[in-house]
Scaffold this motif. Structure first.
Motif, PDB file in Angstrom:
ATOM      1  N   SER A  12       0.861  -1.184   0.000  1.00 23.67           N
ATOM      2  CA  SER A  12       0.000   0.000   0.000  1.00 23.67           C
ATOM      3  C   SER A  12       0.897   1.234   0.000  1.00 23.67           C
ATOM      4  O   SER A  12       1.911   1.257   0.698  1.00 23.67           O
ATOM      5  CB  SER A  12      -0.895   0.016   1.246  1.00 23.67           C
ATOM      6  OG  SER A  12      -1.735  -1.126   1.266  1.00 23.67           O
ATOM      7  N   GLN A  36      -5.924   5.382  -1.977  1.00 22.03           N
ATOM      8  CA  GLN A  36      -7.151   4.596  -1.903  1.00 22.03           C
ATOM      9  C   GLN A  36      -7.091   3.375  -2.822  1.00 22.03           C
ATOM     10  O   GLN A  36      -7.529   2.284  -2.454  1.00 22.03           O
ATOM     11  CB  GLN A  36      -8.358   5.467  -2.269  1.00 22.03           C
ATOM     12  CG  GLN A  36      -9.684   4.738  -2.339  1.00 22.03           C
ATOM     13  CD  GLN A  36     -10.118   4.149  -1.003  1.00 22.03           C
ATOM     14  OE1 GLN A  36      -9.654   4.575   0.052  1.00 22.03           O
ATOM     15  NE2 GLN A  36     -10.993   3.173  -1.040  1.00 22.03           N
ATOM     16  N   ILE A  53      -4.837   0.795  -0.932  1.00 24.45           N
ATOM     17  CA  ILE A  53      -4.982   0.543   0.507  1.00 24.45           C
ATOM     18  C   ILE A  53      -5.307  -0.914   0.786  1.00 24.45           C
ATOM     19  O   ILE A  53      -4.983  -1.463   1.848  1.00 24.45           O
ATOM     20  CB  ILE A  53      -6.048   1.493   1.130  1.00 24.45           C
ATOM     21  CG1 ILE A  53      -6.005   1.410   2.642  1.00 24.45           C
ATOM     22  CG2 ILE A  53      -7.441   1.188   0.603  1.00 24.45           C
ATOM     23  CD1 ILE A  53      -4.691   1.860   3.249  1.00 24.45           C
ATOM     24  N   ASN A  54      -5.914  -1.585  -0.179  1.00 23.87           N
ATOM     25  CA  ASN A  54      -6.277  -3.005  -0.005  1.00 23.87           C
ATOM     26  C   ASN A  54      -5.225  -3.952  -0.582  1.00 23.87           C
ATOM     27  O   ASN A  54      -5.482  -5.152  -0.684  1.00 23.87           O
ATOM     28  CB  ASN A  54      -7.649  -3.272  -0.651  1.00 23.87           C
ATOM     29  CG  ASN A  54      -7.633  -3.072  -2.156  1.00 23.87           C
ATOM     30  OD1 ASN A  54      -6.666  -2.526  -2.698  1.00 23.87           O
ATOM     31  ND2 ASN A  54      -8.681  -3.497  -2.835  1.00 23.87           N
ATOM     32  N   GLY A  55      -4.077  -3.405  -0.982  1.00 21.86           N
ATOM     33  CA  GLY A  55      -3.041  -4.253  -1.554  1.00 21.86           C
ATOM     34  C   GLY A  55      -3.110  -4.380  -3.059  1.00 21.86           C
ATOM     35  O   GLY A  55      -2.267  -5.053  -3.669  1.00 21.86           O
TER      36      GLY A  55
END
Lengths: 396, 396
Positions: free
Chosen positions: A197, A313, A316-318
């Motif tokens: 991230s 953004q 952020i979840n990889g």
């Protein structure tokens, strides 16, 4: 119009061009100074072998993947070389003598919803309610777009066929609600690995530059498909971008504040940079029968979320970033009636006619209409234009 | 389990493999016969130079882009060569001696909503209402997914971080509602030009083959972001596909009817093929602490929309197809309680616990859990498995 005042020595954007005859029939990396286009491979720039190889590629991706520090060195050398007018005289091609191509091989295309005014206005036009979506104040809400139909400014755009509501019935045919969306976008240079991230303070390292983007939209097709999976066929037929990628280094003098957050955001979106946005003036015009009507003025700095926020953004979840990814802003709108960045807003869903320069009334786009967007910081730094004309739908 | 009975001479799927030592350290095209993996370049197949070159590529894209008739000829030659057991003996590698890689360079990933039962069950779990979306009966509703995070079966999947509702508040952290989705997908071979639309009767020409697909989903992250732009961060962190692409030629004996249309569709979706779907049995298991619990059985033929419909819908607006595109079905579910293709359905949004093989109660996935999906037609033709294990989230 050539917008030569957008391309002073303070700008030096990157693009991809070719010539129809001579040594540059193969597409390669160019920059632009006023009305002259210069192939970087023609200059003696004392750069790394990797950079020199990137100059001869048919997309900007290899160049964009270089480190920020190397790109900054190249920019300085380019500025130094082109400050000598004899170099420009010797190597510059007239703008009208080159063909400009799609500047990047588009990896992924992600479109976000950054403008609070657009979201409120579009909600009112479609549902009669000025509500923000549930996520809007918490992070930039986005969706994956279609990268394979991103085209360069000047490419004709075919009106799509599709299925939509027509009064009480569902019909199949050519869209009757063709719209544009005035957007801006970041082009990703430095990639990330899946699982990583990006921190907000590092986000600019991943942005190669910015472009204008027209997210052509068929509102009727979009209207039937939106719930619950979001837009697809209503937008996947074409997206136009400007040919010149303007670097963040060129834009730094125009850095400015973003709007204050109205609601506390999560720690990964805590911005410490004082001026994380950019003062870039935008305009959109509709061109019909050769006559132009200005339909929107806006500014990149109005957007609630910045390009830095989008990078964070997205990852952020990889989810990884790839060189050549496009992260777009969604429609940029303001509070005024002359600040609606799409016809959905301006015509309140096609119900309110606008008056064109020749006095004709209009709502959505007709075949043959053009949309021209421009973006300019002033001070010799701008983006030129992003223009497309609508062609008739494919026969059913 | 090796699923060797899925890979008889009647199957001959394509994949990409390498060996850790020897002549095949570079990834290249392979097929599989029972438990043996054969590199196509090792065989004497009398194919075109283009096909021979495709055999040595590190993805299936060049092979997939060949014409259907050439691919059918290659398949016949392959079947003939491998019918000789001495050839398999000479050139076959043991399955455990090769590494299987992502079989295609993924161009675009489009996911559709093909299963009526999934849509009704998911709607009930989330909103308490068994409503079909407005477009569902008119065409396969879809959205663009994220192609850069498609990984091959066996790749660990990292639990994503994100922003979601936690009771009355909005929180940022690791997802607490990790789910899988049992899906199937078509891999596009023959591309189209932007502006063109594929006719339903030509759709199969564009499908190179089918794979299993797990559309990993973080239901809490997805829940906050869905309105109005559809899923993004809740799914963009990882999607797994099976390593073996099974061709439509191998699946032809299992062609079967699709469910009757409940509502008239537009002319571009009028199907004249009697058996446009496939009888492919699907299973999903959850693996916790080494113990497996079957959680779903389903069948590809239950889906309201076929792969042919997806090809047509994707291109009806002039959006192009590219070799390596993935067109996926969305979750495949049935009407029974043991036919829910995701935990959102099975646990009614995480509210109803299921009982695992060892008696433990569970809702969404825990770190270390695995999901294994299998697909089998019988008759020696299957897909093996698509498996992934969940790793802990990246520290905040």
């Amino acid at each position: 119009m050539s917008y030569s005042d957008h391309f002073s020595i303070a700008n030096l954007p990157y693009g991809i061009a070719s010539t129809t005859t001579g040594a540059h029939r193969e597409s390669a990396v160019v920059t632009r100074l006023e009305d002259k286009v210069v192939f970087l491979a023609d200059l003696t720039l004392d750069v790394s072998d990797q950079a020199a190889a990137a100059f001869s590629q048919p997309t900007l991706n290899s160049l964009a993947a270089l480190s920020k520090s190397e790109l900054q060195q190249i920019r300085e050398k380019l500025r130094s070389a082109l400050s000598d007018s004899s170099v420009v005289e010797k190597h510059g091609f007239k703008l009208e003598d080159v063909v400009l191509h799609l500047p990047i091989a588009v990896a992924g295309f992600t479109d976000f919803s950054c403008s609070k005014e657009h979201v409120l206005n579009a909600g009112e036009a479609v549902f009669g309610k000025r509500n923000l979506p549930p996520g809007f104040l918490h992070y930039p809400v986005g969706y994956a777009g279609t990268s394979s139909t991103v085209v360069v400014s000047g490419t004709p755009v075919q009106r799509p066929n599709g299925v939509y509501r027509a009064g009480e019935t569902i019909e199949y045919g050519a869209s009757r609600a063709m719209d544009y969306e005035l957007e801006f976008a970041a082009i990703i240079g430095k990639p990330t690995k899946m699982g990583d991230s990006v921190k907000l303070e590092d986000a600019d390292d991943h942005i190669f530059g910015l472009v204008l983007l027209n997210d052509w939209s068929a509102r009727d097709i979009q209207g039937l498909e939106m719930v619950p999976l979001g837009p697809m066929n209503g937008k996947s037929f074409a997206t136009s971008i400007s040919p010149w990628v303007v670097t963040l280094d060129a834009l730094e003098p125009f850095a400015t504040k973003a709007p204050a957050k109205e609601y506390p955001v999560s720690v990964f979106l805590h911005e410490k940079k004082e001026n994380p946005s950019y003062d870039i003036k935008l305009e959109a015009e509709i061109i019909r029968d050769g006559k132009s009507t200005k339909i929107c003025t806006a500014n990149v700095s109005w957007m609630y979320w910045t390009f830095r926020d989008l990078v964070v953004q997205k990852t952020i979840n990889g989810c990884n970033l790839n060189t050549g990814d496009i992260l777009a802003t969604g429609t940029v709108s303001g509070v005024g009636d002359d600040e609606h960045g799409c016809l959905l807003e301006l015509t309140k869903g096609g119900r309110v006619e606008i008056t064109l320069a020749d006095g004709a009334k209009s709502t959505y786009l007709q075949d043959g209409d053009g949309i021209r967007m421009t973006a300019n910081c002033g001070g010799g730094v701008g983006f030129g234009d992003c223009t497309g004309f609508l062609t008739p739908a494919r026969p059913l």
